[in-house]
Design a protein around this motif. Structure first.
Motif, PDB file in Angstrom:
ATOM      1  N   ASP A 170     -15.233 -88.438 -24.070  1.00  0.00           N
ATOM      2  CA  ASP A 170     -15.113 -87.033 -23.738  1.00  0.00           C
ATOM      3  C   ASP A 170     -16.304 -86.274 -24.299  1.00  0.00           C
ATOM      4  OD1 ASP A 170     -14.411 -84.518 -23.177  1.00  0.00           O
ATOM      5  OD2 ASP A 170     -12.392 -84.629 -24.048  1.00  0.00           O
ATOM      6  N   PRO A 171     -17.115 -85.721 -23.410  1.00  0.00           N
ATOM      7  CA  PRO A 171     -18.271 -84.980 -23.902  1.00  0.00           C
ATOM      8  C   PRO A 171     -17.866 -83.829 -24.821  1.00  0.00           C
ATOM      9  CG  PRO A 171     -18.045 -84.800 -21.494  1.00  0.00           C
ATOM     10  CD  PRO A 171     -17.049 -85.780 -21.959  1.00  0.00           C
ATOM     11  N   GLU A 172     -16.674 -83.291 -24.610  1.00  0.00           N
ATOM     12  CA  GLU A 172     -16.187 -82.219 -25.467  1.00  0.00           C
ATOM     13  C   GLU A 172     -16.150 -82.690 -26.921  1.00  0.00           C
ATOM     14  OE1 GLU A 172     -14.549 -78.767 -24.923  1.00  0.00           O
ATOM     15  OE2 GLU A 172     -16.354 -79.181 -23.781  1.00  0.00           O
ATOM     16  N   LEU A 173     -15.621 -83.890 -27.077  1.00  0.00           N
ATOM     17  CA  LEU A 173     -15.483 -84.408 -28.436  1.00  0.00           C
ATOM     18  C   LEU A 173     -16.847 -84.698 -29.044  1.00  0.00           C
ATOM     19  CD1 LEU A 173     -12.414 -86.775 -28.174  1.00  0.00           C
ATOM     20  CD2 LEU A 173     -12.534 -84.419 -28.974  1.00  0.00           C
ATOM     21  N   GLN A 174     -17.739 -85.185 -28.218  1.00  0.00           N
ATOM     22  CA  GLN A 174     -19.082 -85.477 -28.712  1.00  0.00           C
ATOM     23  C   GLN A 174     -19.725 -84.220 -29.279  1.00  0.00           C
ATOM     24  OE1 GLN A 174     -21.247 -88.416 -27.432  1.00  0.00           O
ATOM     25  NE2 GLN A 174     -19.327 -89.511 -27.322  1.00  0.00           N
ATOM     26  N   LYS A 175     -19.350 -83.135 -28.653  1.00  0.00           N
ATOM     27  CA  LYS A 175     -19.939 -81.872 -29.073  1.00  0.00           C
ATOM     28  C   LYS A 175     -19.472 -81.513 -30.475  1.00  0.00           C
ATOM     29  CE  LYS A 175     -19.091 -78.195 -26.577  1.00  0.00           C
ATOM     30  NZ  LYS A 175     -18.651 -77.616 -25.288  1.00  0.00           N
TER      31      LYS A 175
ATOM     32  N   VAL B 322     -20.927 -97.684 -16.973  1.00  0.00           N
ATOM     33  CA  VAL B 322     -21.296 -97.186 -15.647  1.00  0.00           C
ATOM     34  C   VAL B 322     -20.586 -95.863 -15.447  1.00  0.00           C
ATOM     35  CG1 VAL B 322     -21.242 -97.623 -13.178  1.00  0.00           C
ATOM     36  CG2 VAL B 322     -21.529 -99.510 -14.779  1.00  0.00           C
ATOM     37  N   ARG B 323     -21.339 -94.816 -15.415  1.00  0.00           N
ATOM     38  CA  ARG B 323     -20.741 -93.503 -15.179  1.00  0.00           C
ATOM     39  C   ARG B 323     -21.513 -92.834 -14.060  1.00  0.00           C
ATOM     40  NH1 ARG B 323     -20.636 -92.298 -21.387  1.00  0.00           N
ATOM     41  NH2 ARG B 323     -18.957 -93.743 -21.891  1.00  0.00           N
ATOM     42  N   ASP B 324     -21.178 -93.189 -12.855  1.00  0.00           N
ATOM     43  CA  ASP B 324     -21.880 -92.576 -11.737  1.00  0.00           C
ATOM     44  C   ASP B 324     -20.865 -92.171 -10.670  1.00  0.00           C
ATOM     45  OD1 ASP B 324     -21.063 -94.936 -10.681  1.00  0.00           O
ATOM     46  OD2 ASP B 324     -23.056 -95.861 -10.615  1.00  0.00           O
ATOM     47  N   ASP B 325     -21.377 -91.856  -9.510  1.00  0.00           N
ATOM     48  CA  ASP B 325     -20.489 -91.381  -8.452  1.00  0.00           C
ATOM     49  C   ASP B 325     -19.435 -92.426  -8.092  1.00  0.00           C
ATOM     50  OD1 ASP B 325     -22.039 -89.213  -8.564  1.00  0.00           O
ATOM     51  OD2 ASP B 325     -23.093 -89.529  -6.664  1.00  0.00           O
ATOM     52  N   PHE B 326     -19.833 -93.685  -8.204  1.00  0.00           N
ATOM     53  CA  PHE B 326     -18.874 -94.751  -7.902  1.00  0.00           C
ATOM     54  C   PHE B 326     -17.712 -94.730  -8.899  1.00  0.00           C
ATOM     55  CE2 PHE B 326     -17.500 -99.215  -8.540  1.00  0.00           C
ATOM     56  CZ  PHE B 326     -16.890 -99.387  -7.313  1.00  0.00           C
ATOM     57  N   THR B 327     -18.055 -94.546 -10.180  1.00  0.00           N
ATOM     58  CA  THR B 327     -17.006 -94.439 -11.201  1.00  0.00           C
ATOM     59  C   THR B 327     -16.014 -93.348 -10.818  1.00  0.00           C
ATOM     60  OG1 THR B 327     -18.794 -94.874 -12.737  1.00  0.00           O
ATOM     61  CG2 THR B 327     -16.667 -94.334 -13.676  1.00  0.00           C
ATOM     62  N   VAL B 328     -16.569 -92.216 -10.413  1.00  0.00           N
ATOM     63  CA  VAL B 328     -15.704 -91.107 -10.017  1.00  0.00           C
ATOM     64  C   VAL B 328     -14.796 -91.537  -8.878  1.00  0.00           C
ATOM     65  CG1 VAL B 328     -15.676 -88.770  -9.068  1.00  0.00           C
ATOM     66  CG2 VAL B 328     -17.379 -89.395 -10.772  1.00  0.00           C
ATOM     67  N   GLU B 329     -15.374 -92.246  -7.928  1.00  0.00           N
ATOM     68  CA  GLU B 329     -14.582 -92.664  -6.772  1.00  0.00           C
ATOM     69  C   GLU B 329     -13.412 -93.558  -7.203  1.00  0.00           C
ATOM     70  OE1 GLU B 329     -16.859 -94.687  -3.805  1.00  0.00           O
ATOM     71  OE2 GLU B 329     -15.152 -94.787  -2.434  1.00  0.00           O
ATOM     72  N   VAL B 330     -13.715 -94.496  -8.081  1.00  0.00           N
ATOM     73  CA  VAL B 330     -12.663 -95.397  -8.552  1.00  0.00           C
ATOM     74  C   VAL B 330     -11.535 -94.609  -9.201  1.00  0.00           C
ATOM     75  CG1 VAL B 330     -12.110 -97.202 -10.228  1.00  0.00           C
ATOM     76  CG2 VAL B 330     -14.174 -97.380  -8.839  1.00  0.00           C
ATOM     77  N   ASN B 348      -2.451 -89.377 -15.399  1.00  0.00           N
ATOM     78  CA  ASN B 348      -3.000 -88.514 -16.432  1.00  0.00           C
ATOM     79  C   ASN B 348      -4.226 -89.136 -17.083  1.00  0.00           C
ATOM     80  OD1 ASN B 348      -3.069 -86.219 -18.021  1.00  0.00           O
ATOM     81  ND2 ASN B 348      -1.987 -87.246 -19.684  1.00  0.00           N
ATOM     82  N   GLN B 349      -4.201 -90.445 -17.257  1.00  0.00           N
ATOM     83  CA  GLN B 349      -5.386 -91.105 -17.819  1.00  0.00           C
ATOM     84  C   GLN B 349      -6.591 -90.900 -16.911  1.00  0.00           C
ATOM     85  OE1 GLN B 349      -4.973 -95.194 -18.903  1.00  0.00           O
ATOM     86  NE2 GLN B 349      -3.029 -94.850 -19.949  1.00  0.00           N
ATOM     87  N   CYS B 350      -6.368 -91.100 -15.621  1.00  0.00           N
ATOM     88  CA  CYS B 350      -7.468 -90.930 -14.669  1.00  0.00           C
ATOM     89  C   CYS B 350      -7.964 -89.492 -14.685  1.00  0.00           C
ATOM     90  CB  CYS B 350      -7.002 -91.276 -13.262  1.00  0.00           C
ATOM     91  SG  CYS B 350      -6.569 -92.992 -13.062  1.00  0.00           S
ATOM     92  N   GLN B 351      -7.003 -88.595 -14.706  1.00  0.00           N
ATOM     93  CA  GLN B 351      -7.357 -87.184 -14.661  1.00  0.00           C
ATOM     94  C   GLN B 351      -8.214 -86.781 -15.849  1.00  0.00           C
ATOM     95  OE1 GLN B 351      -4.292 -83.801 -14.161  1.00  0.00           O
ATOM     96  NE2 GLN B 351      -4.284 -84.326 -16.317  1.00  0.00           N
ATOM     97  N   THR B 352      -7.827 -87.284 -17.013  1.00  0.00           N
ATOM     98  CA  THR B 352      -8.577 -86.936 -18.215  1.00  0.00           C
ATOM     99  C   THR B 352     -10.014 -87.444 -18.109  1.00  0.00           C
ATOM    100  OG1 THR B 352      -6.504 -87.305 -19.359  1.00  0.00           O
ATOM    101  CG2 THR B 352      -8.444 -86.956 -20.704  1.00  0.00           C
ATOM    102  N   GLN B 353     -10.137 -88.667 -17.612  1.00  0.00           N
ATOM    103  CA  GLN B 353     -11.480 -89.219 -17.443  1.00  0.00           C
ATOM    104  C   GLN B 353     -12.269 -88.455 -16.401  1.00  0.00           C
ATOM    105  OE1 GLN B 353     -13.227 -91.863 -19.086  1.00  0.00           O
ATOM    106  NE2 GLN B 353     -11.683 -90.889 -20.355  1.00  0.00           N
ATOM    107  N   LEU B 354     -11.590 -88.121 -15.329  1.00  0.00           N
ATOM    108  CA  LEU B 354     -12.282 -87.404 -14.255  1.00  0.00           C
ATOM    109  C   LEU B 354     -12.840 -86.086 -14.770  1.00  0.00           C
ATOM    110  CD1 LEU B 354      -9.983 -88.102 -11.196  1.00  0.00           C
ATOM    111  CD2 LEU B 354     -12.402 -88.665 -11.411  1.00  0.00           C
ATOM    112  N   ALA B 356     -13.870 -85.409 -17.661  1.00  0.00           N
ATOM    113  CA  ALA B 356     -15.098 -85.675 -18.403  1.00  0.00           C
ATOM    114  C   ALA B 356     -16.235 -86.061 -17.461  1.00  0.00           C
ATOM    115  CB  ALA B 356     -14.855 -86.774 -19.423  1.00  0.00           C
ATOM    116  N   LEU B 357     -15.914 -86.845 -16.441  1.00  0.00           N
ATOM    117  CA  LEU B 357     -16.952 -87.305 -15.512  1.00  0.00           C
ATOM    118  C   LEU B 357     -17.534 -86.128 -14.722  1.00  0.00           C
ATOM    119  CD1 LEU B 357     -15.206 -90.546 -14.236  1.00  0.00           C
ATOM    120  CD2 LEU B 357     -17.314 -90.440 -15.570  1.00  0.00           C
TER     121      LEU B 357
END
Lengths: 453, 524
Positions: A170-175, B322-330, B348-354, B356-357
Motif C-alpha cells: 500500500d503506497p499509503e503505508l509507504q508514505k 509485476v504491477r502493471d495494467d495486466f495486474t489490474v486486469e487480473v 475485499n482483498q482484491c479491492q484493497t489491492q486495486l 493501491a494499484l
C-alpha cells in the motif's frame, strides 16, 4: 546541556530530588542548533581532535556520572550503565540534529533517537530505572513521533525498497513508514508501563496516559483508528489495578477524553461521544483555545444529533474558524431551508470530510426538514370560521402537496408525492420511537395527504 | 494365502485391450478392493504372484488405469481372510483408493514405484502410530511424492549445473497432465477439494504436525475431533476457498523473482519461504492462464477452482513485483467473479489491492471499482472508511455515473429516504447490484418499520411492492410473512392490504437483527 560537570551535577540533583521532569530536561533534543552543536562538541573538545571512539565516549560519560558532584547514594552499577547508554545515544543524536537543517537527514535522527528510546526501555527492563524517571520516556516518545513525521516527509514515496513480496502493499503505508515504526515503538513503551507490577506509588503505570495519548495521535495520523480501539480495550481490561483516572494530570485527561470521544463519534456512538467530549470540554484549560476548538468541532455535531440543538452565537464567538464551519449550516437548519442546507453542505463538503464530520452533519437535514414541516403547518393558517365570534381553529391537516411545495422551495427539482410521504413517514417513525404513539399523527393512504396535530 | 499387495508382475494372457473396458470411476468396487488389499498386506509382506491378478498390466506404464472391472473378483476372497489386528481407518483406505483413481495416475510413475511408495508411507505411519492423526485426505499421493522427490533431485542438479529446469523441456506434456488432474479434483470436490491436494495441504500438515510431534498418540483422538470440526466448517462454506490463518510472511528476498514455470494452472499455496523461480509463472504465461481461466469460468462456473487459480496467479504477480495494467486486469476480474459469487472476503482483498494499484496510476476501471468500494462500505456500515473514500474522491470522479450512483445510495440511506434508495437500487450500473443485494433486505425491513408506524390503519400490498421494489406482490407478501407478518396480510375490498396498524413490533426485532454487526470476515 553540554556534557561536563554541569550535566553530571544536574543528573545527580534530579536523582536526589527524584524529579523526573528535571532529569528529562537533560535529554531534551528540543534545542537551537548552536546549542546542539555545543553538546556534540563538548565530548570531542576534551580530547585531541580525532573522532572519538564510541567506547571512549561511553567511558567518559560513565566517569562523569559516577563522579557526579551531587552524591549518588545507592546508585547501582547496572543503573549507571543504563544511563550511560541513554546519554550516549542522546549525544549521538545531537550530532545529527545540529546539522539536520542542512542535511535533512531526519531519517538518521529518527533512527538514532530510536536507539535512545530503546536504551530507556532497556533501562526499565533490566537496569533498575525507577518509576519517577518516566518523564524521560515522555520526552523520548514525543520526539520520536516528531522525528518520524519529519523523516516521512523527507522520504520520497517511490522508495519501495521495503516492499515485501506480500500480497498486500500500500503506497499509503509507504508514505508513513517511519511513523508506522514509531507506533510500534510507542506500543512497546505502552506495554512497558502497563506491565509494571510494582505498587502504584512507584509504578510506571503513571506514565500510561501520556503514552496512550501519543499513541492516539500517531494512530489518528495513520488513519488506523481501529488500533486506538485496541488500546482502549486493553485499558478497560486492566482498569482494576490502575491509578484513578482523575489523579492523572489534567492535560493528559483532556487529551485522552478528547480522543476517546472522537473514537466513539466515528463509530456513530454519539451518546458516549458526547459524554467524553463534554468531560474534555469541562476539564480543558480555559485558555487552551486550539484544544477547545478541536473539542467543539466534534461536540457540536454530536449535540446536534443527540439533542437537536444548535450552538449559540455566544459559544462560537471566540472561534472564527468554527463560525465559518458551522454557522451557514445552522442558519439553514433553523429556518428549515432545505435547499440552502444542501448547498451549504456541498459548499463545505471538503472541509467537513477532512474533519470527518460530514456524515454526521448531513443528518442535520432531518432537523431542517422538521422545521420546514412546522413552517408549512403554520403557513396553513386556520380553518374557515364557521360561526361569527368563534375562536379560530388551526388547520390540522397538511396536504402532502403543500409540504412537497415547501421541499421544492428554492430548488428546481420536483419531488414526487411518494417521496414526500417517505420523508414524512421517516419523521413520524422518529417521533413514535421515543414517545407513546400519537394517534392522529399519521399518513392516510387514501386521501394521499398527511395530517398532523 | 491370497495375493494381497498389488504387484507389478504382468498377468499372463491378459491383453492390454481389456484394461480399457473398465468404466471409471467405479466407487462401488474400489473400497472393497482397498479393504482387501490392506487388510492383509502387512500380515503377508511376501505377496504371491498369481496369474489371475486383478490389476492391469503394469509393465506398460502409460496409461496405468486400474482395471476396476476385474477387481470385482477378489472381494469375496478378502472377506474369507481372518480379520487382522490392525484396523485400517477409512481415511487410509480412501487414500489408497484415491491413489489409484485413473485421473490421478501419472504416466511417468510406474505402478511398481507407486505401490512401493504407498506401502512405505503407510507402513511408516503405522509404525509411528500416526495412522489416525495423519490427514490422509491431504496427504500427497504416492505418485506425487515420487514426482516431488524426482523434482527435488532434478532441481538440485539443475541448480548445480545451472541448466534449464527439466520441466521446461516438456511443458506441453506436464501441463496436460496437470490440467486433467486439476479438473478431476474439481469434479470430485467432495472428496478432494483442490486446496487440499498436492502442495495446498502443506499448511494444514504443518499445523497438525507440530501437535503430533509433542503428543502424537495421546492427542490423536482430540486431534480428529478438531479436524472434524474443521471439515464441518469447510463443508459449511460449501466447498469454497477458505483462508483465515495467515502465517508470518517470509522475509523478502534480495529482489523480485523471475519465474520460469510454464504451466498454465497452479494451485494456490501461501508462501512460507522465498518462492522458487521454477514454481512461478512469468507474465507471458500468466496472460495465457488468464484467458484459459476466463474460458473455464464461462464454461464451468466452478468458483472454488477459479478462486484458487486466481489466488495463485495473484501470488505469482506479486512475487515478481509485476504491477502493471495486466495486474489490474487480473485483480479486476477476480474481484468481479468474487462479487458475483458473494465472496466478500476475497472481493475485499482484491479491492484493497486495486485501490493501491490505481494509485500508482495504472489503467483500469478505477471508477467502477471506486463505486463498488462505496457500496461495500455501506454494506459493512464502515463509517470511518466511508469517510476516507469521500475524502479521496475528486470532483470529476464525483460526476462519474457509477460513483455518483453509489454516493446517492449512501445519502439516500443516510437521510432515510427509502423511496429514493429503491429507485437507485433499480438502476444500479455495472455489477453494483450484487453488492446492493447484500443490504437491500435490511433496508426493506427498515422501510417496512417506517411504513408501519406512519400509515394507519393499512396499506395496499401493491404500495409496498412498488415502494420497496419487489419483483411481484407475491415476493412482497413472502417477505412480509418471512419476517413474522403473515397475520398482517388481509384481503380487503378485493385488494390485499397489510394491516400496518396492527404491526406493532413485528418487524422491529428483525430490523435490529439485520442491522446488528455485519460480519465481513466470513468468506464463503
Amino acid at each position: 546541556m553540554e556534557f561536563g560537570p554541569a550535566l553530571y551535577q544536574e543528573f545527580g540533583e534530579a536523582r536526589k530530588t527524584r524529579d523526573g521532569y528535571r532529569l528529562a530536561k537533560t535529554i531534551s533534543p528540543d534545542l537551537p542548533p548552536a546549542q546542539l552543536s555545543n553538546i556534540w562538541k563538548s565530548v570531542n573538545s576534551a580530547g585531541n581532535w580525532k573522532a572519538p571512539r564510541d567506547d571512549d565516549v561511553k567511558a567518559a560519560i560513565k566517569r562523569g556520572l559516577s563522579s557526579s558532584p551531587a552524591r549518588l547514594d545507592g546508585i547501582g552499577h547496572k543503573e549507571i550503565k543504563g544511563w550511560v547508554e541513554v546519554y550516549f545515544a542522546y549525544w549521538q543524536t545531537t550530532g545529527i540534529l545540529a546539522e539536520v537543517q542542512q542535511t535533512s537527514s531526519w531519517t538518521n535522527a529518527y533512527e538514532q533517537w530510536k536507539v535512545l528510546i530503546n536504551a530507556l526501555i532497556q533501562g526499565y527492563n533490566g537496569h533498575e530505572f525507577e518509576a519517577w524517571t518516566i518523564p524521560c520516556l515522555y520526552v523520548a516518545g514525543k520526539h520520536l513521533r516528531l522525528f518520524a513525521m519529519q523523516a516521512d516527509e523527507n522520504t520520497s514515496v517511490n522508495d519501495t525498497s521495503a516492499a515485501a513480496f506480500q500480497d498486500d502493499f500500500d503506497p499509503e503505508l509507504q508514505k508513513h513508514q517511519k511513523l508506522e515504526d514509531c507506533a510500534r515503538v510507542l506500543n512497546r513503551v505502552f506495554s512497558l508501563c502497563l506491565s509494571d507490577r510494582a505498587p502504584l506509588e512507584e509504578s510506571r503505570k503513571w506514565g500510561l496516559y501520556y503514552i496512550i495519548n501519543l499513541l492516539f495521535k500517531t494512530y489518528f495520523k495513520l488513519n488506523a483508528t481501529g488500533l486506538s480501539k485496541n488500546v482502549l480495550r486493553i485499558l478497560t481490561a486492566g482498569r482494576g489495578d490502575m491509578p484513578d483516572f482523575h489523579s492523572f494530570p489534567k492535560s493528559q485527561q483532556v487529551t485522552f477524553k478528547y480522543h476517546e470521544g472522537v473514537l466513539c463519534f466515528l463509530e456513530e456512538n454519539y451518546v458516549e461521544a458526547e459524554k467524553h467530549l463534554t468531560e474534555a470540554w469541562n476539564t480543558c484549560h480555559k485558555d487552551a483555545m486550539r484544544n477547545k476548538e478541536l473539542i467543539l468541532t466534534y461536540l457540536i455535531p454530536c449535540h446536534l444529533i443527540t439533542t437537536h440543538t444548535l450552538p449559540t452565537a455566544k459559544l462560537l464567538e471566540p472561534y472564527p474558524r468554527l463560525q465559518k464551519l458551522f454557522l451557514p449550516l445552522c442558519q439553514c437548519i433553523k429556518k428549515g431551508e432545505l435547499h440552502k442546507f444542501d448547498l451549504a453542505l456541498q459548499e463545505a463538503e471538503d472541509e467537513f470530510v477532512k474533519r470527518r464530520i460530514y456524515l454526521t452533519l448531513e443528518r442535520g437535514r432531518d432537523i431542517a426538514l422538521r422545521n420546514l414541516l412546522r413552517k408549512v403547518f403554520i403557513a396553513g393558517g386556520f380553518e374557515p370560521v364557521a360561526k361569527e365570534g368563534d375562536k379560530p381553529v388551526r388547520r390540522t391537516r397538511v396536504p402532502v402537496a403543500e409540504f412537497a411545495a415547501g421541499i421544492s422551495l428554492g430548488s428546481e427539482e420536483k419531488v414526487d408525492n411518494d417521496e414526500v410521504e417517505c420523508l414524512l413517514a421517516n419523521m413520524i417513525y422518529k417521533v413514535s420511537r421515543n414517545l407513546p404513539y400519537p394517534r392522529s399523527f399519521c399518513l392516510g393512504r387514501q386521501g394521499s395527504h398527511g395530517c398532523q396535530d | 494365502m491370497m495375493p494381497t499387495w498389488p504387484t507389478p508382475s504382468p498377468p499372463q494372457g491378459v491383453p492390454p485391450s481389456n484394461v480399457y473396458t473398465a468404466t471409471y470411476p467405479a466407487p462401488a468396487f474400489t473400497p472393497v478392493q482397498v479393504r482387501q488389499t490392506f487388510g492383509q498386506s502387512y500380515s503377508a509382506p511376501q505377496p504371491s504372484y498369481p496369474t489371475a491378478h486383478p490389476y492391469g498390466p503394469a509393465q506398460s506404464p502409460p496409461p496405468v488405469p486400474t482395471n476396476y472391472q476385474s477387481s470385482a473378483a477378489p472381494p469375496p476372497a478378502a472377506d474369507e481372510q481372518p480379520r487382522k489386528k490392525v484396523e485400517w481407518p477409512d481415511s487410509v483406505r480412501f487414500y489408497v483408493q484415491r491413489s489409484f483413481f485413473p485421473a490421478n495416475m501419472d504416466p511417468t510413475v510406474s505402478r511398481e514405484e507407486m505401490e512401493a511408495k504407498l506401502k512405505e508411507t503407510i507402513m511408516r505411519a503405522s509404525e509411528d502410530n500416526l495412522l489416525y492423526s495423519i490427514k490422509w485426505e491431504t496427504m500427497l499421493l504416492p505418485q506425487q511424492i515420487i514426482k516431488k522427490e524426482r523434482e527435488d533431485r532434478a532441481k538440485a542438479i539443475a541448480y548445480s549445473a545451472q541448466v534449464q529446469n527439466p520441466y521446461a523441456s516438456t511443458p506441453a506434456h506436464i501441463s496436460k497432465k496437470r490440467k486433467s488432474a486439476d479438473l478431476e479434483d474439481v469434479a470430485n470436490l467432495s472428496i478432494t477439494p483442490p486446496w487440499r491436494t498436492g502442495q495446498g495441504a502443506r499448511l494444514e500438515d504443518r499445523v497438525t504436525f507440530s501437535k503430533d510431534k509433542r503428543q502424537a498418540t495421546e492427542e490423536s483422538a482430540d486431534n480428529t475431533s478438531k479436524l472434524n470440526k474443521y471439515e464441518k466448517r469447510q463443508k459449511r462454506f460449501n466447498g469454497g476457498y477458505v483462508s483465515t490463518y495467515r502465517s508470518p510472511s517470509p522475509p523478502p528476498g534480495d529482489g523480485p523473482v523471475v519465474g520460469t514455470c510454464e504451466k498454465l494452472e497452479k494451485n494456490y499455496l501461501r508462501l512460507t519461504a522465498p518462492p522458487k523461480p521454477e514454481n512461478v509463472r512469468p507474465p507471458r504465461v500468466l496472460k495465457n492462464t488468464l484467458e484459459l481461466l476466463k474460458k473455464k469460468w464461462k464454461k464451468d462456473q466452478n468458483y472454488a477452482y477459479i478462486c484458487d487459480q486466481f489466488k495463485s496467479m495473484r501470488q505469482d504477480l506479486t512475487v515478481q513485483r509485476v504491477r502493471d495494467d495486466f495486474t489490474v486486469e487480473v485483480y479486476e476480474i477476480h474481484a468481479r467473479i468474487a462479487l458475483e459469487k458473494g465472496d466478500l472476503g476475497e472481493y475485499n482483498q482484491c479491492q484493497t489491492q486495486l485501490k493501491a494499484l490505481y494509485k500508482l496510476g495504472l489503467k483500469g476501471n478505477a471508477n467502477e471499482f471506486k463505486a463498488y468500494r462505496i457500496l461495500y462500505f455501506i454494506h459493512t456500515a464502515n463509517r470511518t472508511d466511508l469517510n476516507s473514500v469521500l475524502a479521496d474522491l475528486t470532483p470529476t470522479e464525483k460526476k462519474d455515473k457509477a460513483i455518483k450512483h453509489a454516493l446517492d445510495v449512501r445519502s439516500s440511506l443516510a437521510l432515510g429516504n427509502y423511496h429514493r434508495f429503491f429507485q437507485l437500487y433499480n438502476e444500479t450500473p455495472n455489477m453494483g447490484a450484487y453488492l446492493m443485494d447484500m443490504f437491500v433486505g435490511r433496508e426493506r425491513l427498515a422501510a417496512l418499520c417506517n411504513i408501519c408506524k406512519a400509515y394507519k390503519p393499512d396499506v395496499p400490498l401493491r404500495f409496498v411492492t412498488e415502494e420497496l421494489y419487489f419483483e411481484s406482490d407475491l415476493e412482497a407478501a413472502q417477505f412480509v410473512s418471512d419476517h413474522g407478518g403473515q397475520d398482517l396480510l388481509q384481503e380487503k375490498d378485493g385488494t390485499i392490504v397489510i394491516l400496518t396498524g396492527k404491526a406493532g413490533q413485528t418487524f422491529e426485532n428483525h430490523k435490529a437483527k439485520a442491522f446488528a454487526r455485519v460480519d465481513i470476515k466470513g468468506q464463503i
